[in-house]
Design an enzyme around this catalytic site. Structure first.
Site, PDB file in Angstrom:
ATOM      1  N   ASP A 286      35.124  48.140  23.847  1.00 56.02           N
ATOM      2  CA  ASP A 286      35.101  49.391  24.771  1.00 56.02           C
ATOM      3  C   ASP A 286      34.097  50.308  24.343  1.00 56.02           C
ATOM      4  OD1 ASP A 286      36.902  48.098  26.100  1.00 56.02           O
ATOM      5  OD2 ASP A 286      38.698  48.948  24.934  1.00 56.02           O
TER       6      ASP A 286
ATOM      7  N   LYS B 149      29.386  49.139  26.303  1.00 53.38           N
ATOM      8  CA  LYS B 149      28.367  47.975  26.510  1.00 53.38           C
ATOM      9  C   LYS B 149      27.880  48.138  28.203  1.00 53.38           C
ATOM     10  CE  LYS B 149      31.379  45.109  24.772  1.00 53.38           C
ATOM     11  NZ  LYS B 149      32.214  46.009  24.295  1.00 53.38           N
TER      12      LYS B 149
ATOM     13  N   ASN C 250      39.244  39.073  30.012  1.00 49.57           N
ATOM     14  CA  ASN C 250      39.901  40.001  29.117  1.00 49.57           C
ATOM     15  C   ASN C 250      38.891  41.208  29.099  1.00 49.57           C
ATOM     16  OD1 ASN C 250      38.126  38.386  28.047  1.00 49.57           O
ATOM     17  ND2 ASN C 250      38.893  38.255  26.061  1.00 49.57           N
TER      18      ASN C 250
ATOM     19  N   GLY D 179      36.401  44.319  30.058  1.00 50.67           N
ATOM     20  CA  GLY D 179      36.473  45.667  31.238  1.00 50.67           C
ATOM     21  C   GLY D 179      35.280  46.468  30.833  1.00 50.67           C
ATOM     22  N   HIS D 180      34.113  46.060  31.460  1.00 46.30           N
ATOM     23  CA  HIS D 180      32.825  46.843  31.291  1.00 46.30           C
ATOM     24  C   HIS D 180      32.633  47.730  32.387  1.00 46.30           C
ATOM     25  CE1 HIS D 180      31.276  43.272  28.425  1.00 46.30           C
ATOM     26  NE2 HIS D 180      32.201  43.904  28.283  1.00 46.30           N
TER      27      HIS D 180
ATOM     28  N   GLN E 190      33.913  41.960  24.344  1.00 46.02           N
ATOM     29  CA  GLN E 190      34.806  42.159  23.034  1.00 46.02           C
ATOM     30  C   GLN E 190      33.929  42.776  21.996  1.00 46.02           C
ATOM     31  OE1 GLN E 190      35.360  38.892  24.766  1.00 46.02           O
ATOM     32  NE2 GLN E 190      36.472  40.272  25.984  1.00 46.02           N
TER      33      GLN E 190
ATOM     34  N   SER F 197      40.172  49.851  30.043  1.00 48.63           N
ATOM     35  CA  SER F 197      39.651  49.577  31.416  1.00 48.63           C
ATOM     36  C   SER F 197      40.153  48.415  32.056  1.00 48.63           C
ATOM     37  CB  SER F 197      38.039  49.250  31.397  1.00 48.63           C
ATOM     38  OG  SER F 197      37.178  49.986  30.252  1.00 48.63           O
TER      39      SER F 197
ATOM     40  N   THR G 124      43.449  46.885  31.040  1.00 46.04           N
ATOM     41  CA  THR G 124      44.802  46.763  31.185  1.00 46.04           C
ATOM     42  C   THR G 124      45.618  48.170  31.228  1.00 46.04           C
ATOM     43  OG1 THR G 124      44.971  46.952  28.894  1.00 46.04           O
ATOM     44  CG2 THR G 124      45.013  44.778  29.481  1.00 46.04           C
TER      45      THR G 124
ATOM     46  N   LYS H 254      29.447  58.311  23.139  1.00 47.01           N
ATOM     47  CA  LYS H 254      30.503  59.171  23.084  1.00 47.01           C
ATOM     48  C   LYS H 254      30.577  60.404  22.304  1.00 47.01           C
ATOM     49  CE  LYS H 254      33.932  56.958  25.771  1.00 47.01           C
ATOM     50  NZ  LYS H 254      35.396  56.615  26.112  1.00 47.01           N
TER      51      LYS H 254
ATOM     52  N   ASP I 255      29.627  63.107  22.905  1.00 40.70           N
ATOM     53  CA  ASP I 255      29.904  64.286  23.704  1.00 40.70           C
ATOM     54  C   ASP I 255      31.610  64.376  23.594  1.00 40.70           C
ATOM     55  OD1 ASP I 255      29.936  61.752  25.061  1.00 40.70           O
ATOM     56  OD2 ASP I 255      30.872  62.789  26.617  1.00 40.70           O
TER      57      ASP I 255
HETATM   58  P1  GDP Z   1      32.459  48.270  27.291  1.00 41.18           P
HETATM   59  O1  GDP Z   1      33.948  47.450  27.271  1.00 41.18           O
HETATM   60  O2  GDP Z   1      31.980  48.378  26.028  1.00 41.18           O
HETATM   61  O3  GDP Z   1      31.889  48.198  28.464  1.00 41.18           O
HETATM   62  O4  GDP Z   1      33.381  49.720  27.525  1.00 41.18           O
HETATM   63  P2  GDP Z   1      34.487  50.305  28.606  1.00 41.18           P
HETATM   64  O5  GDP Z   1      33.769  50.319  29.894  1.00 41.18           O
HETATM   65  O6  GDP Z   1      35.442  49.638  28.346  1.00 41.18           O
HETATM   66  O7  GDP Z   1      34.689  51.770  27.881  1.00 41.18           O
HETATM   67  C1  GDP Z   1      33.974  52.585  27.640  1.00 41.18           C
HETATM   68  C2  GDP Z   1      34.248  53.831  28.254  1.00 41.18           C
HETATM   69  O8  GDP Z   1      33.593  54.833  27.952  1.00 41.18           O
HETATM   70  C3  GDP Z   1      33.899  53.672  29.920  1.00 41.18           C
HETATM   71  O9  GDP Z   1      34.969  54.552  30.441  1.00 41.18           O
HETATM   72  C4  GDP Z   1      32.861  54.648  30.024  1.00 41.18           C
HETATM   73  O10 GDP Z   1      32.543  54.933  31.516  1.00 41.18           O
HETATM   74  C5  GDP Z   1      32.833  55.483  29.147  1.00 41.18           C
HETATM   75  N1  GDP Z   1      31.608  56.144  28.466  1.00 41.18           N
HETATM   76  C6  GDP Z   1      30.389  55.105  28.081  1.00 41.18           C
HETATM   77  N2  GDP Z   1      29.669  55.880  27.400  1.00 41.18           N
HETATM   78  C7  GDP Z   1      30.023  57.311  27.506  1.00 41.18           C
HETATM   79  C8  GDP Z   1      29.665  58.190  26.543  1.00 41.18           C
HETATM   80  O11 GDP Z   1      28.527  58.500  26.079  1.00 41.18           O
HETATM   81  N3  GDP Z   1      30.398  59.345  27.030  1.00 41.18           N
HETATM   82  C9  GDP Z   1      31.546  59.472  27.551  1.00 41.18           C
HETATM   83  N4  GDP Z   1      32.513  60.444  27.579  1.00 41.18           N
HETATM   84  N5  GDP Z   1      31.938  58.321  28.000  1.00 41.18           N
HETATM   85  C10 GDP Z   1      31.496  57.139  27.962  1.00 41.18           C
HETATM   86  P1  IMO Z   2      35.432  44.525  26.202  1.00 38.52           P
HETATM   87  O1  IMO Z   2      34.696  43.778  26.473  1.00 38.52           O
HETATM   88  C1  IMO Z   2      38.760  45.828  23.624  1.00 38.52           C
HETATM   89  C2  IMO Z   2      41.565  42.729  22.493  1.00 38.52           C
HETATM   90  C3  IMO Z   2      43.060  42.871  23.156  1.00 38.52           C
HETATM   91  C4  IMO Z   2      43.770  42.107  21.826  1.00 38.52           C
HETATM   92  C5  IMO Z   2      42.697  41.119  21.416  1.00 38.52           C
HETATM   93  C6  IMO Z   2      43.071  39.779  22.092  1.00 38.52           C
HETATM   94  O2  IMO Z   2      35.864  45.549  27.301  1.00 38.52           O
HETATM   95  O3  IMO Z   2      34.930  45.333  25.166  1.00 38.52           O
HETATM   96  P2  IMO Z   2      42.716  38.555  24.501  1.00 38.52           P
HETATM   97  O4  IMO Z   2      43.210  38.924  25.708  1.00 38.52           O
HETATM   98  O5  IMO Z   2      41.324  38.542  24.309  1.00 38.52           O
HETATM   99  O6  IMO Z   2      43.405  37.218  24.027  1.00 38.52           O
HETATM  100  O7  IMO Z   2      43.263  39.645  23.311  1.00 38.52           O
HETATM  101  O8  IMO Z   2      41.432  41.652  22.109  1.00 38.52           O
HETATM  102  N1  IMO Z   2      40.559  42.519  23.450  1.00 38.52           N
HETATM  103  C7  IMO Z   2      39.783  43.503  23.753  1.00 38.52           C
HETATM  104  N2  IMO Z   2      39.775  45.045  23.412  1.00 38.52           N
HETATM  105  N3  IMO Z   2      37.920  45.542  24.625  1.00 38.52           N
HETATM  106  C8  IMO Z   2      37.706  44.067  25.268  1.00 38.52           C
HETATM  107  O9  IMO Z   2      36.792  43.734  26.059  1.00 38.52           O
HETATM  108  C9  IMO Z   2      38.815  43.293  24.649  1.00 38.52           C
HETATM  109  N4  IMO Z   2      38.907  42.107  24.979  1.00 38.52           N
HETATM  110  C10 IMO Z   2      40.036  41.640  24.310  1.00 38.52           C
HETATM  111  O10 IMO Z   2      43.455  44.196  23.302  1.00 38.52           O
HETATM  112  O11 IMO Z   2      44.008  43.001  20.636  1.00 38.52           O
HETATM  113 MG    MG Z   3      35.921  47.489  27.866  1.00 42.46          MG
END
Ligand code: GDP
Ligand code: IMO
Ligand code: MG
Length: 422
Positions: free
Chosen positions: A11, A14, A36, A38-39, A223, A298, A300, A330, A332
């Site tokens: 998270d 990416k 698993n 959530g982008h 991940q 994102s 769960t 982040k 900010d």
């Molecule tokens: P990923 O799994 O690596 O793609 O990241 P996620 O989408 O799960 O989580 C990143 C969260 O941070 C999302 O809600 C994005 O919209 C948000 N986000 C990404 N970059 C920034 C940033 O620079 N600042 C803020 N405030 N939010 C951001």
């Molecule tokens: P993105 O791509 C954050 C974590 C789960 C748990 C462990 C194993 O959005 O960054 P799983 O369901 O893969 O067997 O769970 O990995 N986990 C993540 N945490 N971002 C993810 O993906 C994750 N995918 C799995 O919370 O701790």
């Molecule tokens: Mg994510």
């Protein structure tokens, strides 16, 4: 091929970064994981979370590939595609999404088994996303699974039915609440029919041919490094190879073909699920970061654990992946704090100090360095020259500690809220 991957526990942002830079590539290819992930991507004031679909899907002219190293749940995939089409009616993912024949299926019983193992005290509770990911990968390793290409075989239905029945007979012996087998298998096979609209092929051949033709590929990790099955904080990890070498094995591309490796990190740390997190904050500061950073999963919806940036862990991730460019997100969220902490090293139980990169030691005490905080209205900053001096100092400190340049700084969730620093 260039690669984008996470350096912490997922998270890091990416999806947002890939959505932005994928326009510079011919192909965007997911190399590991399944639903698993959530982008999250924000476009035109609207937000969508991609789980299985590569984050280059919005770019006209970019081919998106779901690679061999992934595991695909057709029921979840179908829902995701329908949701994507609702989000943007102009998209036609059937035309620019290609799936590896060698990627593995996530069968419906795997989800049920995931929930069972998470809730049964006889097993270690990992805090998984309950998508059946570990069950799919473990059946792959056991050589008991079915792959996407198998769906064209005349005995596919029979083979899947056999696995489902075997799992059901196991589950019947446990005290589990499970839906009728006919229900889940009907839903599964309907979703498999839906999947057949997509081009499922030998993506290794397609990708290598593209490279020979001079086309460019962006490998998308899901991940992150500290969740890697081999190099993460085992057993609290995911089940796939999340690191740079995972892009090579997951896509069938030689390590010789790798160019830039972008490592994404937040200016602090978060983690969902169980496991070690030395810099975790349990006080109001942790809560403040969670609220300001909207740190709720994102995938769960679970609240993410929050803490200060962990330099030994980050240095380890930079080393394992051979990161060439850092993308810090982040910044900010920490705006307005008088000072911000970063962990520079750990003090071990015996009083000795662990200053270098290494697997996170259990029961280690993080030693923090406090840096001056920054304060700015990031919504109006369009150029690095407008960034507060304290943040620039923070970035310089980070670069010095990591030995890698910070080439992008993300300052908000929106697509445009990112600065190219070099
Ligand atoms: P990923 O799994 O690596 O793609 O990241 P996620 O989408 O799960 O989580 C990143 C969260 O941070 C999302 O809600 C994005 O919209 C948000 N986000 C990404 N970059 C920034 C940033 O620079 N600042 C803020 N405030 N939010 C951001
Ligand atoms: P993105 O791509 C954050 C974590 C789960 C748990 C462990 C194993 O959005 O960054 P799983 O369901 O893969 O067997 O769970 O990995 N986990 C993540 N945490 N971002 C993810 O993906 C994750 N995918 C799995 O919370 O701790
Ligand atoms: Mg994510």
């Amino acid at each position: 091929m260039d690669i984008v991957l996470g350096l912490q526990w997922g998270d890091e942002g990416k999806g947002k970064f890939i959505d932005l830079i994928s326009e510079n590539y011919d192909i965007a290819a997911r190399f590991n994981g399944g639903s698993n992930a959530g982008h999250s991507i924000e476009r035109n004031g609207k937000r969508i979370t991609l789980k299985m679909i590569p984050s280059g899907i919005f770019m006209q002219g970019v081919q998106n590939v779901i690679g061999t190293g992934t595991v695909l749940d057709p029921v979840s995939f179908k829902n995701e595609i329908l949701n994507l089409k609702k989000f943007d009616e102009t998209l036609q993912p059937e035309n620019n999404l290609i799936i590896s024949k060698k990627a593995h299926f996530v069968l419906p019983t795997y989800r049920l088994m995931d929930v069972f193992m998470e809730e049964n005290p006889a097993y270690t509770t990992i805090g998984t996303t309950k998508n059946g990911i570990a069950q799919a990968y473990s059946n792959k390793i056991l050589r008991q699974n079915v792959r996407i290409g198998d769906m064209y075989a005349p005995d596919f239905q029979e083979r899947v039915q056999h696995i489902l029945e075997r799992d059901y007979s196991f589950m019947a012996g446990e005290d589990m609440l499970i839906p009728p087998l006919e229900e889940i298998s009907k839903e599964f096979f309907e979703a498999v029919e839906f999947l057949k609209q997509f081009n499922c092929t030998e993506t290794e051949l397609l990708l290598n041919k593209a490279l020979i033709e001079g086309k460019t590929i962006l490998g998308e990790g899901s991940q992150a490094t500290l969740l890697d099955i081999d190099h993460g904080t085992y057993p609290y990890v995911t089940s796939s190879s999340t690191i740079a070498s995972g892009a090579c094995s997951g896509l069938g591309i030689s390590p010789k073909k790798i160019g830039e490796i972008y490592g994404i990190a937040k200016a602090y740390c978060t983690r969902v699920g169980n496991g070690i997190f030395p810099t975790e904050l349990f006080d109001e500061m942790g809560e403040e970061i969670r609220i300001k950073g909207n740190e709720f999963g994102s995938n769960t919806g679970r609240p993410r654990r929050t803490g200060w940036l962990d330099l030994p862990a980050l240095r380890y991730a930079v080393m394992i992946n051979g990161i060439t460019q850092l993308v810090l997100t982040k910044a900010d969220v920490l705006s307005g704090l008088k000072s911000v902490a970063v962990c520079t090293h750990y003090e071990l139980e015996d009083g000795s100090v662990e200053a270098t990169a290494g697997t996170l030691p259990e029961n280690a005490r993080p030693i923090f360095k406090w840096l001056e905080g920054w304060n700015a209205d990031f919504s109006v900053i369009k150029d690095p020259s407008a960034l507060p001096e304290e943040l620039m100092n923070f970035l310089s400190f980070l670069e010095q500690e990591m030995g890698v340049p910070v080439t992008y700084l993300s300052i908000g969730p929106g697509r445009e809220e990112i600065l190219k620093m070099k």
